[in-house]
Design an enzyme around this catalytic site. Structure first.
Site, short mmCIF file in Angstrom:
data_model
loop_
_atom_site.label_atom_id
_atom_site.label_comp_id
_atom_site.label_asym_id
_atom_site.label_seq_id
_atom_site.Cartn_x
_atom_site.Cartn_y
_atom_site.Cartn_z
N LYS A 118 0.86 -1.19 0.00
CA LYS A 118 0.00 0.00 0.00
C LYS A 118 0.89 1.23 0.00
O LYS A 118 2.01 1.20 0.51
CB LYS A 118 -0.88 0.03 1.26
CG LYS A 118 -2.14 0.84 1.07
CD LYS A 118 -3.15 0.07 0.26
CE LYS A 118 -4.46 0.75 0.10
NZ LYS A 118 -5.47 -0.13 -0.49
N GLY A 123 -20.83 6.83 1.82
CA GLY A 123 -19.89 7.15 0.75
C GLY A 123 -20.61 7.13 -0.59
O GLY A 123 -21.63 6.43 -0.76
N GLY A 163 -18.51 7.23 -3.70
CA GLY A 163 -17.39 7.23 -4.63
C GLY A 163 -17.46 6.01 -5.54
O GLY A 163 -18.53 5.47 -5.81
N ASN A 164 -16.30 5.57 -5.97
CA ASN A 164 -16.24 4.47 -6.93
C ASN A 164 -16.91 3.20 -6.40
O ASN A 164 -17.76 2.61 -7.09
CB ASN A 164 -14.77 4.20 -7.29
CG ASN A 164 -14.59 2.94 -8.10
OD1 ASN A 164 -14.24 1.90 -7.57
ND2 ASN A 164 -14.89 3.03 -9.38
#
Ligand code: NAD
Length: 428
Positions: free
Chosen positions: A107, A219, A221-222
């Site tokens: 990451k 959320g 988002g994607n």
């Protein structure tokens, strides 16, 4: 990104320790797997558009590569910390192992707020990040990808810099590239769809039809948008979504009891997943404080924003009707909250299983890049469904057989695979 002072790495280590006990791992294995194998901390000098210089702090952690090269996204976030990156790299190791793809865990991150950076400044930051770790990442070492507030364009700039440094084409260096530039069809949908493939299987096991369920999603988002798309296609109804308002620096929830309209909300959402609250009001949405997503009277909760959002305080507000929590986000649940969910008997689909669709499709992207032959979208999504479904069934079968909590069952499968790989290599 440690909201309310929760430390994601401590959570990741405590989750590991719990399963190390169940698996009765020896001390060397515990010592090896509790921490990243390698981590890089660096400064990235960037020339800003006004000619001034700004130094950004960047990270890359490789948690474990016993099963294959590291794999994991890069986040741009003002509250990024090394501990968050460490935790996320560890979760990547378990995620790749639980879906049984030949990759390890990595990451990366940069402490920055891309809202305040022009496209050219973002490009210089991306190139600067690659220059700092160009010798330590690569298709056979550690493969980055997009994550929170990074996208396909960022990946392409990073690829371009990497190829300029290494003076050859390395399409497998990074995933999440634009389609036509080495990207895979279906990658944009993969994580959100993957979440819903697992929700579909969980509902099947419970004998509940998706069309008889409602959900609340944190959320927009994607992950969230594609989860909502597929869940709605299956017949489910999302009554609330929440998102972060950049201007007000707080989250808002958008509620419609008849069900939110994905397309109409997408039209009033910025590229970072922030919904315009004034326009939402005009469209008839009730605009509420962001944290009410968790207290809705729904069957399914999908946290798909950031980590630590389901915590000791918020978990108490989960409605008795909730049957399934599908963790779209990484590490959305703190240890205290997890205990409550386990005790309440809510069916939890843990993050590293529920959101593994993204990395699985990234793996498909690498495979396609290696062949230099790209599959049709249906083929990608079909293969994704097969992988996610079989991983889900393996985990829920083990949970049932051994009377384990779903998170523990997923960990038992993943950690055992990684420990076996480390043993096989003679590391422990
Ligand atoms: P994104 O940046 O596209 O979207 C994040 C969304 O969360 C935005 O709508 C933002 O407004 C909202 N948000 C932020 N803070 C919030 C808050 N306090 N309350 C409500 N909403 C808030 O990110 P994404 O790619 O959708 O990722 C979401 C989560 O899923 C992250 O934890 C990420 O690590 C994880 N994840 C993403 C992928 C992927 O392929 N994109 C894969 C695996 C895991």
């Amino acid at each position: 990104m440690c909201a309310k002072n929760y430390n994601a790495f401590e959570t990741a280590q405590a989750q590991f320790d719990r399963v190390a006990e169940i698996l009765d791992l020896d001390q060397a294995t515990r010592d090896l797997l509790r921490n990243p194998l390698r981590e890089y901390h660096f400064s990235i000098p960037v020339t800003m558009d006004d000619g001034s210089k700004k130094i950004f702090k960047g990270f890359r952690c490789l948690h474990n590569d016993s099963r294959g090269p590291g794999k994991g996204g890069i986040r741009f976030h003002p509250q990024e910390t090394i501990d968050t990156v460490r935790a996320l790299s560890m979760w990547m190791t378990w995620k790749c192992a639980v879906v049984d793809i030949p990759l390890g865990g990595g990451k990366g991150g940069v402490i920055c707020d891309p809202h305040n950076l022009s496209p050219r400044e973002q490009e210089r930051l991306c190139r600067g990040w690659v220059r700092q770790v160009a010798q330590n990442v690569g298709p056979l070492q550690d493969v980055p990808a997009p994550d929170v507030m990074t996208n396909a364009q960022h990946m392409l700039w990073m690829l371009d810099e990497y190829e300029a440094i290494h003076r050859a084409k390395y399409p497998g260096f990074i995933t999440g590239k634009p389609v036509g530039m080495g990207g895979s069809l279906g990658r944009t949908e993969a994580t959100g769809y993957g979440v819903i493939f697992t929700v579909r299987e969980a509902l099947k096991e419970m004998g509940i039809r998706p069309e008889d369920t409602v959900a609340s999603v944190q959320g927009f988002g994607n992950v969230s948008q594609y989860a909502i798309q597929l869940y709605t296609q299956l017949g489910g109804k999302v009554i609330l979504v929440s998102s972060w308002d950049q201007n007000d620096q707080q989250a808002y929830a958008f509620k419609k009891n008849s069900g939110v309209d994905l397309k109409e909300l997408q039209e009033i959402t910025d590229s970072f997943g922030g919904i315009n609250k004034d326009k939402a009001k005009e469209l008839g949405y009730e605009v509420l404080p962001g944290d009410v997503w968790i207290e809705q009277e729904v069957d399914i909760l999908i946290p798909a924003a950031l980590e630590n959002e389901v915590n000791a305080e918020t978990v108490k507000r989960i409605h008795p009707r909730v049957k399934i929590i599908a963790e779209g986000a990484n590490g959305p649940t703190t240890l205290e909250a997890d205990k409550v969910i386990r005790e309440r008997g809510i069916f939890l689909i843990p993050d590293f299983l529920a959101n593994a669709g993204g990395v699985t499709c990234s793996y498909f992207e690498q495979v396609q890049c290696n062949m230099n032959y790209f599959w049709e979208k249906d083929e990608v999504l079909g293969k994704l469904d097969t992988k996610m479904t079989s991983a889900f069934i393996a985990v829920s079968d083990l949970a049932r057989k051994k009377k384990l909590y779903m998170r523990d069952a997923a960990y038992v499968i993943a950690i055992d695979r990684v420990a076996q790989a480390c043993k096989g290599r003679g590391w422990i």
